[in-house]
Design an enzyme around this catalytic site. Structure first.
Site, short mmCIF file in Angstrom:
data_model
loop_
_atom_site.label_atom_id
_atom_site.label_comp_id
_atom_site.label_asym_id
_atom_site.label_seq_id
_atom_site.Cartn_x
_atom_site.Cartn_y
_atom_site.Cartn_z
N GLU A 79 9.71 10.21 3.66
CA GLU A 79 8.58 10.20 4.60
C GLU A 79 8.97 10.85 5.93
OE1 GLU A 79 6.31 6.59 4.76
OE2 GLU A 79 5.19 7.24 6.53
N GLU A 132 11.81 -0.25 1.14
CA GLU A 132 12.22 0.70 2.18
C GLU A 132 13.70 0.54 2.49
OE1 GLU A 132 9.69 0.48 5.64
OE2 GLU A 132 7.88 0.85 4.46
N ASP A 176 4.18 -2.10 -3.31
CA ASP A 176 5.03 -1.82 -2.15
C ASP A 176 5.43 -3.17 -1.55
OD1 ASP A 176 6.21 -0.29 -0.24
OD2 ASP A 176 4.35 0.29 0.79
N LYS A 213 8.38 -0.79 -4.79
CA LYS A 213 9.00 0.14 -3.83
C LYS A 213 9.58 -0.69 -2.70
CE LYS A 213 6.53 2.86 -0.85
NZ LYS A 213 7.01 2.34 0.44
N ASP A 232 1.82 -0.85 1.43
CA ASP A 232 1.59 -1.80 2.53
C ASP A 232 0.82 -1.10 3.67
OD1 ASP A 232 3.64 -0.27 3.61
OD2 ASP A 232 4.90 -1.99 4.17
#
Ligand code: KIV
Length: 285
Positions: free
Chosen positions: A191, A124, A92, A122, A53
């Site tokens: 990250e 978050e 994402d 994916k 993204d």
């Protein structure tokens, strides 16, 4: 120099990515958003192509990733899937595409697999996503986790900030990673986490960690296509290494074209069709 990968090489699968950790074989992931960038990543032999993204920032020119929509991720994943023959393609999931309930999330993630031909998604977040991850995996949707500086949480964090700086937040990151592993993610992006903390997390789980701005101890690394190739003139975070300065190369190419057109140097007769030849040939090559 990038190496051209022959078509005979085995395709990269979710189980293959998981096995790489035990084999101490570093995982290489690069983002791509369209057919040519995906084909370049695949031909260079990367293991995973992520339709990030981050496209909201590097392709659409926004300041963050929050406005990216599911339709946009589907649109870009379709182009990427066509360009990739060997690597694993991961979509994402954008902000609010997996936050409004498990049924919505299964539908939205499933569309990336079914319509756009991704092999995994994916999402978050750590422990708070583990129930969702379990349900996605039960429904044949492989999931990559993502913890640390999760860009969809920037307003909660107060900006793009390194995460895991004190004991409580380090313990929380380890707990998040273990919880995602128990929920059956096949890998976890770390990250902007201090290198020592990323090492502790990497040693705490059997699934591979893929770092960005998290030091050398992760089981793999990811960078954004535009960043690693130097396509932008904006300042980049310190974790980015620019392997090329393509912005300069491209500027030179376009400026040379403009200058030759203005001077009447391009096109020459060599780049033109002539009546006799044109009558004989049917296509434009
Ligand atoms: O969107 C993205 O590109 C990402 C990677 C940086 C991990 O999430």
């Amino acid at each position: 120099m990038s190496k051209i990968i022959s078509k005979e090489l085995k395709s990269v699968s979710v189980p293959l990515i998981k096995e790489k950790k035990a084999q101490k074989d570093k995982i290489v992931m690069v983002t791509a958003y369209d057919y040519p960038s995906a084909k370049l990543c695949d031909d260079a032999g990367v293991d995973i192509v992520l339709v990030g993204d981050s496209l909201g920032m590097v392709v659409q020119g926004n300041e963050d990733t929050l406005s990216v929509t599911l339709s946009e991720i589907l649109h870009h994943t379709k182009m990427v899937s066509k360009g990739v023959k060997r690597a694993l393609v991961v979509s994402d999931m954008p902000f609010l595409s997996y936050h409004t309930g498990i049924k919505d999330a299964i539908t939205n993630c499933g569309r990336c697999i079914k319509e756009a031909k991704a092999q995994a998604v994916k999402i978050e977040g750590g422990k708070k996503r583990s129930e969702l991850v379990k349900r996605l995996v039960e429904n044949e949707i492989p999931v990559m986790g993502h913890i640390g500086l999760t860009p969809q949480s920037i307003h909660k964090f107060g900006g793009f900030k390194v995460q895991g700086k004190d004991k409580a937040s380090i313990d929380k990151l380890v707990e998040d990673a273990i919880s995602l592993e128990e929920a059956d993610v096949f890998s976890i992006v770390l990250e902007c986490i201090p290198s020592e903390v990323a090492q502790i997390i990497t040693n705490s789980v059997k699934v591979p960690t893929i770092g960005i701005g998290s030091g050398p101890h992760c089981d793999g690394q990811v960078l954004v296509f535009h960043d690693l190739l130097g396509l932008s003139d904006l300042p980049l975070p310190r974790f980015v290494k620019k392997y090329k300065n393509l912005r300069e190369e491209i500027l030179n190419g376009i400026s040379s074209f403009a200058s030759e057109v203005r001077k009447g140097v391009f096109p020459t007769e060599e780049h033109a069709y002539h009546l006799e030849q044109a009558k004989k040939k049917e296509n434009i090559k």
